[in-house]
Enzyme design. Structure first.
Site, PDB file in Angstrom:
ATOM      1  N   GLU A  78      11.297 -14.392  -3.029  1.00  0.00           N
ATOM      2  CA  GLU A  78      10.990 -15.286  -2.128  1.00  0.00           C
ATOM      3  C   GLU A  78      10.408 -16.674  -2.714  1.00  0.00           C
ATOM      4  OE1 GLU A  78       8.629 -13.229   0.779  1.00  0.00           O
ATOM      5  OE2 GLU A  78      10.302 -12.116   1.824  1.00  0.00           O
ATOM      6  N   GLU A 124      15.259  -6.768   1.398  1.00  0.00           N
ATOM      7  CA  GLU A 124      14.152  -6.386   2.160  1.00  0.00           C
ATOM      8  C   GLU A 124      14.387  -6.384   3.629  1.00  0.00           C
ATOM      9  OE1 GLU A 124      10.132  -8.321   1.442  1.00  0.00           O
ATOM     10  OE2 GLU A 124      10.710  -8.266  -0.734  1.00  0.00           O
TER      11      GLU A 124
END
Ligand code: BG6
Length: 474
Positions: free
Chosen positions: A173, A372
């Site tokens: 991320e 995810e």
């Protein structure tokens, strides 16, 4: 779905391994974070303070219990298991010349265990757990030296696991740090410890992100030289940003917000800075250390696939006080009246996943890997000793439906799907155990009490059937 579709689950070392100071492991930035209540940020302490409770120190004791856990994942039928390597197990301080053999051996054993069940390990190199020493001694990623430390670490693990790991990702991320006003993102992403409202925060974020992007690109190139079969991706938090209305001002605000949040991927997937970012640096008067060598490295290190987490979407609205459509993060968003939210305030937006996959496919033309997705929720063990997590099944089902539409109807190339926290673990954002994502329940509370016993939730059996039928039966 393709017969080789990679169904599995995802975790990160610091959120489940525990054993924070065992077998030579050093202190990571995750080891100095406390537990926070819902809606609050975790406290980041100056080093480890003896009387303070740090939930990541114990995690769910995966370090000692992984054979049992991998067996349960195999029972669900996992084809892949996404985990990170704790950088501090390999280089405890980050700047050593020699790697820690005990740490390397741990991952040898873990990957062998996965392979015993034909589970393909998928590895994130840096998932919110950089060595804390690199923060205190070097100032984190504001320092160009970090590129070399990261590359040394990457080279060590690429070579060591050359035959055991095929799928890699560089920085988890990387785009979370867009919100440079949040201490948590700055530390987890870049090891930037800043005082609140530091006027230099934004520029520092861009500098740190630049060094990470260079390190990522150099690692991609290096990895391919070590094993041409490696598939090395980036990893972004994909949160589509919608305009609240069709007012062109709102449309522009949403477009600018998407640029601000996704330029990192433009660099990693296209090999160059987009013009809007370069102009933004100029307009802001940022004097960044970006060399022509760096730009060449970015061009030579394009990722093989785009890894993404998907949980929710954001909505924005233009305002007269914000004539440049500046977007920072959540503080600049508004509620979406069409969507419900989780108990932690994250919008629930399955169609947003289809939208996101199409958006990424249109923009990058690279395979996508959903690494995810999931619902953080409180679970209860009922009198029958079971966990009837119908809400989680509902969330996952709705998202897999949209994933299938993106693949089957829209023709998006998606390599796989690994829902987050397939086994309950410590929340990254809050440090809570009670914010559970897993299909496997772990008996532990927010203070670290519990037997650590593992139980199969209803979602365990649901997901097992999804994998068995390659997504036909939801
Ligand atoms: C992602 C991270 O941001 O979301 C994970 O990559 C994290 O590390 C997950 O755990 C869910 O967030 P949270 O704050 O609910 O744990």
């Amino acid at each position: 779905m393709d017969k080789n579709f990679l169904w599995g689950g995802a975790v990160a070392a610091h959120q489940l391994e525990g054993a924070w100071n065992v077998d030579g492991k050093g202190v990571s930035v995750a080891d100095i974070m406390t537990t926070a209540q819902n809606g609050h940020e975790r406290r980041i302490t100056d080093g480890v303070i003896p009387e303070v409770y740090y939930p990541n120190h114990q995690g769910i004791d995966f370090y000692h219990r992984y054979p049992e856990d991998i067996k349960l994942m195999a029972e669900m039928g996992f084809k892949t298991f996404r985990i990170s390597i704790a950088w501090t197990r390999i280089f405890p301080n980050g700047d050593e010349l020699q790697a820690n053999e005990t740490g390397l051996k741990f991952y040898d054993d873990l990957f062998d265990e996965c392979r015993r069940y034909s589970i393909e390990p998928m590895i994130t190199l840096s998932h919110f757990e950089m060595p804390y020493h690199l923060v205190t001694a070097y100032g984190g990623w504001r320092n160009r030296k970090l590129i070399d430390f990261f590359l040394k670490y990457a080279e060590t693990v690429f070579k060591r696991y050359r035959e055991k790991v095929k799928y890699w990702m560089t920085f988890n991320e990387i785009n979370n740090q867009t919100d440079y006003t949040k201490a948590f993102f700055m530390v987890t992403n870049s090891g930037l410890k800043l005082t609140k409202d530091d006027p230099a925060a934004e520029q520092l974020m861009y500098q740190a992100a630049h060094y990470e992007l260079v390190a990522s690109a150099l690692a991609v190139k290096m990895g391919h030289a070590i094993n041409p079969k490696f598939k090395i991706g980036n990893m972004i938090n994909m949160t589509p940003i919608y305009p609240l209305t069709a007012d062109p001002d709102d449309m522009l605000m949403a477009q600018k917000a998407m640029q601000t949040r996704y330029w990192y991927t433009d660099v990693q997937a296209n090999g160059q800075y987009p013009s809007y970012v370069m102009r933004y640096f100029e307009r802001s008067g940022f004097n960044l250390d970006i060399t022509s060598h760096d730009l060449a490295a970015l061009r030579a290190g394009i990722v093989d696939y785009v890894g993404l987490s998907y949980y929710n979407s954001f909505t924005v609205q233009a305002s007269a006080n914000n004539p440049t459509y500046k977007f920072i993060g959540e503080a600049t968003t508004v509620a979406n009246p069409t969507l419900k939210a989780s108990d932690w305030g994250w919008t629930i937006d399955p169609k947003g996943l289809r939208y996101a996959l199409n958006w990424l496919n249109d923009r990058y033309h690279l395979p996508l890997m959903i690494v995810e997705n999931g619902l953080g929720a409180v679970d209860k063990v009922t009198n029958d000793g079971k966990i009837h997590d119908t809400y989680r099944i509902g969330y996952l089902r709705a998202h897999v439906e949209q994933l299938k539409l993106a693949v089957d109807v829209d023709g998006v190339n998606v390599m796989g799907y690994t829902p987050w926290g397939c086994i309950d673990l410590i929340s990254a954002g809050t440090g809570q155990m009670s914010k559970r994502y897993g299909m496997i329940y772990v008996d532990q509370d927010d203070s670290g009490h519990g037997s650590l016993k593992r139980l199969r939730k209803d979602s365990f059996y649901w997901y097992q059937r999804v994998i068995q039928t390659n997504g036909r039966v939801l």
